[in-house]
Design an enzyme around this catalytic site. Structure first.
Site, PDB file in Angstrom:
ATOM      1  N   TYR A 105     -78.190   4.118  -7.382  1.00  0.00           N
ATOM      2  CA  TYR A 105     -79.223   5.152  -7.266  1.00  0.00           C
ATOM      3  C   TYR A 105     -79.038   6.046  -6.047  1.00  0.00           C
ATOM      4  CZ  TYR A 105     -81.677   2.915 -11.031  1.00  0.00           C
ATOM      5  OH  TYR A 105     -82.002   2.418 -12.261  1.00  0.00           O
ATOM      6  N   ARG A 128     -78.649  -0.704 -23.314  1.00  0.00           N
ATOM      7  CA  ARG A 128     -78.821  -1.891 -22.490  1.00  0.00           C
ATOM      8  C   ARG A 128     -80.305  -2.225 -22.399  1.00  0.00           C
ATOM      9  NH1 ARG A 128     -79.397  -2.462 -16.420  1.00  0.00           N
ATOM     10  NH2 ARG A 128     -79.249  -4.705 -16.152  1.00  0.00           N
ATOM     11  N   GLU A 187     -76.894   1.206 -14.602  1.00  0.00           N
ATOM     12  CA  GLU A 187     -78.096   2.017 -14.356  1.00  0.00           C
ATOM     13  C   GLU A 187     -77.726   3.137 -13.400  1.00  0.00           C
ATOM     14  OE1 GLU A 187     -81.585  -0.058 -12.891  1.00  0.00           O
ATOM     15  OE2 GLU A 187     -81.284  -1.697 -14.308  1.00  0.00           O
ATOM     16  N   ASN A 246     -75.392  -0.920 -10.738  1.00  0.00           N
ATOM     17  CA  ASN A 246     -76.556  -0.030 -10.753  1.00  0.00           C
ATOM     18  C   ASN A 246     -76.504   0.783  -9.474  1.00  0.00           C
ATOM     19  OD1 ASN A 246     -77.256  -1.430 -13.028  1.00  0.00           O
ATOM     20  ND2 ASN A 246     -79.084  -2.398 -12.155  1.00  0.00           N
ATOM     21  N   GLU A 269     -79.575  -7.404 -10.886  1.00  0.00           N
ATOM     22  CA  GLU A 269     -79.882  -7.175  -9.470  1.00  0.00           C
ATOM     23  C   GLU A 269     -80.474  -8.380  -8.750  1.00  0.00           C
ATOM     24  OE1 GLU A 269     -82.327  -3.677  -9.145  1.00  0.00           O
ATOM     25  OE2 GLU A 269     -80.774  -2.349  -9.890  1.00  0.00           O
ATOM     26  N   HIS A 311     -84.104  -9.882 -16.381  1.00  0.00           N
ATOM     27  CA  HIS A 311     -84.482  -8.664 -15.653  1.00  0.00           C
ATOM     28  C   HIS A 311     -85.886  -8.898 -15.095  1.00  0.00           C
ATOM     29  CE1 HIS A 311     -83.481  -4.133 -15.314  1.00  0.00           C
ATOM     30  NE2 HIS A 311     -84.563  -4.336 -14.558  1.00  0.00           N
TER      31      HIS A 311
END
Ligand code: FCB
Length: 449
Positions: A294, A78, A352, A292, A167, A122
Site C-alpha cells: 500500500y 482472491r 493486494e 500486499n 498479513e 484473514h
C-alpha cells in the site's frame, strides 16, 4: 525512448476481498461467532460502532458479484474463508451449510473462467478458539491444520491457489501489541508468542497441503520499504528495526528458517528463544509469496510512540490517502526487487494493492469519477511492470478491493472499492478506476501507455 508496458498472457488479473469485510450474515446457517463479531459488538471499538453484520451482503449477492467480475474481465479472484462458518467451534464438527457457501462460490467462479485464490485466515478467528487462548495457545497450529485439511479436502481439486495467512504482521501488531484490531490485546509479551504461533500454524498447514492436494500454496505478507528520515544514528537504527519487524520477521522465518536478530533488540526479554524444531516446521517450501503493498514508510526515532519508539515521518509534498498512507509507487518496485534478491526469486503475486480516497457523489449520468484512485492504479501497475522488467517473477495482481467494504475498526468510512457500494440499497456501481482497470486487463497493459 518509449517503453510500452505489456504483461504476459498468463498474467492473473484479479481483485481481492476478505470474508468478514464483505459477506455479512456472520451467524447465518449455523456459523459460529468470530473474534470480529465480538470486537465489533463491543461498544466503542469501531468507528461509529459499525459492524460487519450486513457489510456488502455478499453472502447473499455472490452470484451478481461474480457477474460484475466477469464484466470487468477479471480472470482471478482472491477471497477468504470464514473459519467459524465451516467449523462453528473452531474444531470438531463441520457445518456443511457454511462450507456449501464456499463450494457454490468456487464453482460459480470456475464456471466463468475466474481462478479462485483462497486465503484460509484473514483475521476472523472463531471466538470459541479465542476462549481457549487463540493465537497464544500452541495448540492453534493443530487447530489450524485440521481446519485447513477440511478445506483442502472440500475444495483442493478445484482451487488452484491457496494462502495460509493474510498479513501475520497485522494480526500481531494490531491484535496483540496495539489492541486496535481483534482480539484487541495490548501486550508486549503476548505479541511475539502470537507471531510465532501464526507461523507454526502456517508451516503445519503447508505440510498438510503437501499430503492432501498438489497445486499451489503460499503465504501473504504486507511489506513496506522503510527509509530513514535522516542520517542521524537513532533514525537509522529505528529504520533497521522497523524493517526487521515488518518486512523480515515473517518472511525470514518462512523462507530462511530464522528470525532477524533485531527481534530481541525490539522486544527485549519479551522475545523468547524458540525451539529449533519449531523453526523447521515454519520453514516449508512455498509455491509463491503474496505481497500486499500500500505504501512506504519514512521512519524516525520517536520515543513517545510506545512501545516501539519509532513512527512514520510525514512527507510534505506527497499525496496521502484517506487512511493516511503516502502514495509512493516506486517503493512497490523496490520491495518486489528486494523480495527477489533476499529470498531467491520466488514466484510472486501482488495479492493486494489499492487506496482509500473520498469518492464524489454520482454524476447525473450515474458515473463515479475517482481520479486519484485511477492515478494510484496506473502508477502501481507501471511499477509492477518495471519490477518484472528487472527480473522479478510477478505472476499476477489483485486490486484491493473489488468492493467498498468494512475496513475493520475504521468501519465503512474508508472506501477502497473499484466498485462503489451504496450500503442502503446494496447497489454496486463500477467506478472510473474499475473501468480503467478493466481497460488495462483488456489491453494486457496497453491502457497504461
Ligand atoms: C490490508 C488488509 C485488508 C484491508 C487493506 C486495506 O492490510 O489485508 O483486509 O484492510 O489492508
Amino acid at each position: 525512448m518509449h517503453n510500452a508496458v505489456r504483461f504476459p498472457d498468463s498474467f492473473l488479473w484479479g481483485a481481492a476481498t476478505s470474508a468478514y469485510q464483505i459477506e455479512g450474515s456472520p451467524l447465518a446457517d449455523g456459523a459460529g461467532p468470530s473474534i470480529w463479531q465480538r470486537f465489533t459488538h463491543s461498544p466503542g471499538l469501531t468507528a461509529n460502532g459499525e459492524t460487519g453484520d450486513t457489510a456488502c451482503d455478499h453472502y447473499r449477492r455472490w452470484e451478481s458479484d461474480i457477474a460484475v467480475m466477469r464484466e470487468l474481465g477479471l480472470n482471478a479472484y482472491r477471497f477468504s474463508i470464514s473459519w467459524s462458518r465451516v467449523l462453528p467451534n473452531g474444531t470438531g464438527t463441520v457445518n456443511e451449510r457454511g462450507l456449501d457457501f464456499y463450494r457454490r462460490l468456487v464453482d460459480g467462479l470456475l464456471a466463468v473462467g475466474i481462478a479462485p485464490n483462497v486465503t484460509l485466515y484473514h483475521w476472523d478467528l472463531p471466538a470459541a478458539l479465542d476462549d481457549r487462548g487463540g493465537w497464544l495457545n500452541r495448540d492453534i497450529a493443530d487447530w489450524f491444520a485440521d481446519y485447513a485439511r477440511v478445506m483442502f479436502r472440500a475444495l483442493g481439486d478445484r482451487v488452484p491457489m491457496w494462502a495460509t495467512l493474510n498479513e501475520p504482521w497485522v494480526v500481531t501488531d494490531g491484535g496483540y501489541l496495539h489492541g486496535v484490531l481483534a482480539p484487541g490485546h495490548r501486550n508486549l509479551y503476548e505479541a511475539p508468542i502470537a507471531a510465532h504461533n501464526l507461523m507454526r500454524a502456517h508451516g503445519t498447514a503447508v505440510q498438510v497441503y503437501r499430503a492432501e492436494a498438489k497445486r499451489a500454496i503460499g503465504l501473504v505478507v504486507n511489506l513496506e520499504p522503510k527509509y530513514a528520515a535522516s542520517q542521524r544514528d537513532e533514525d537509522v537504527v529505528a529504520t533497521r528495526l522497523a524493517d526487521a519487524y515488518m518486512n523480515r520477521q515473517y518472511l525470514d522465518a518462512a523462507c530462511l528458517g530464522g528470525y532477524p536478530d533485531e527481534m530481541r533488540e525490539i522486544f527485549g526479554d519479551a522475545w523468547p528463544e524458540w525451539p529449533a524444531a519449531d523453526m523447521a516446521v515454519i520453514k516449508q517450501p512455498l509455491d509463491f509469496i503474496g505481497v500486499n503493498y500500500y505504501t512506504r514508510n519514512v521512519t524516525e526515532h520517536w520515543p513517545p510512540s510506545l512501545p516501539l519508539r519509532w513512527r512514520g515521518a510525514r512527507q510534505p509534498h506527497a499525496i496521502y490517502t484517506e487512511t493516511g498512507w503516502e502514495v509512493h509507487a516506486p517503493s512497490l518496485t523496490r520491495i518486489l526487487v528486494w523480495v527477489k534478491e533476499r529470498y531467491g526469486n520466488p514466484p510472486l503475486y501482488i495479492t493486494e494493492n489499492g487506496a482509500a480516497f473520498y469518492d464524489p457523489p454520482k454524476s447525473i449520468d450515474g458515473r463515479i469519477d475517482d481520479p486519484l484512485r485511477v492515478h494510484y492504479y496506473r502508477e502501481h501497475l507501471k511499477a509492477t511492470a518495471e519490477a518484472m522488467r528487472q527480473g522479478v517473477d510477478v505472476r499476477g495482481y489483485y486490486a484491493w478491493s473489488l468492493l467498498d467494504n468494512f475496513e475493520w475498526s475504521l468501519g465503512f468510512s474508508k472506501r477502497f472499492g473499484i466498485l462503489h457500494v451504496d450500503y442502503k440499497t446494496q447497489q454496486r456501481t463500477v467506478k472510473a478506476s474499475g473501468r480503467f482497470y478493466s481497460d488495462v486487463i483488456g489491453s494486457n497493459g496497453g491502457a497504461l501507455d
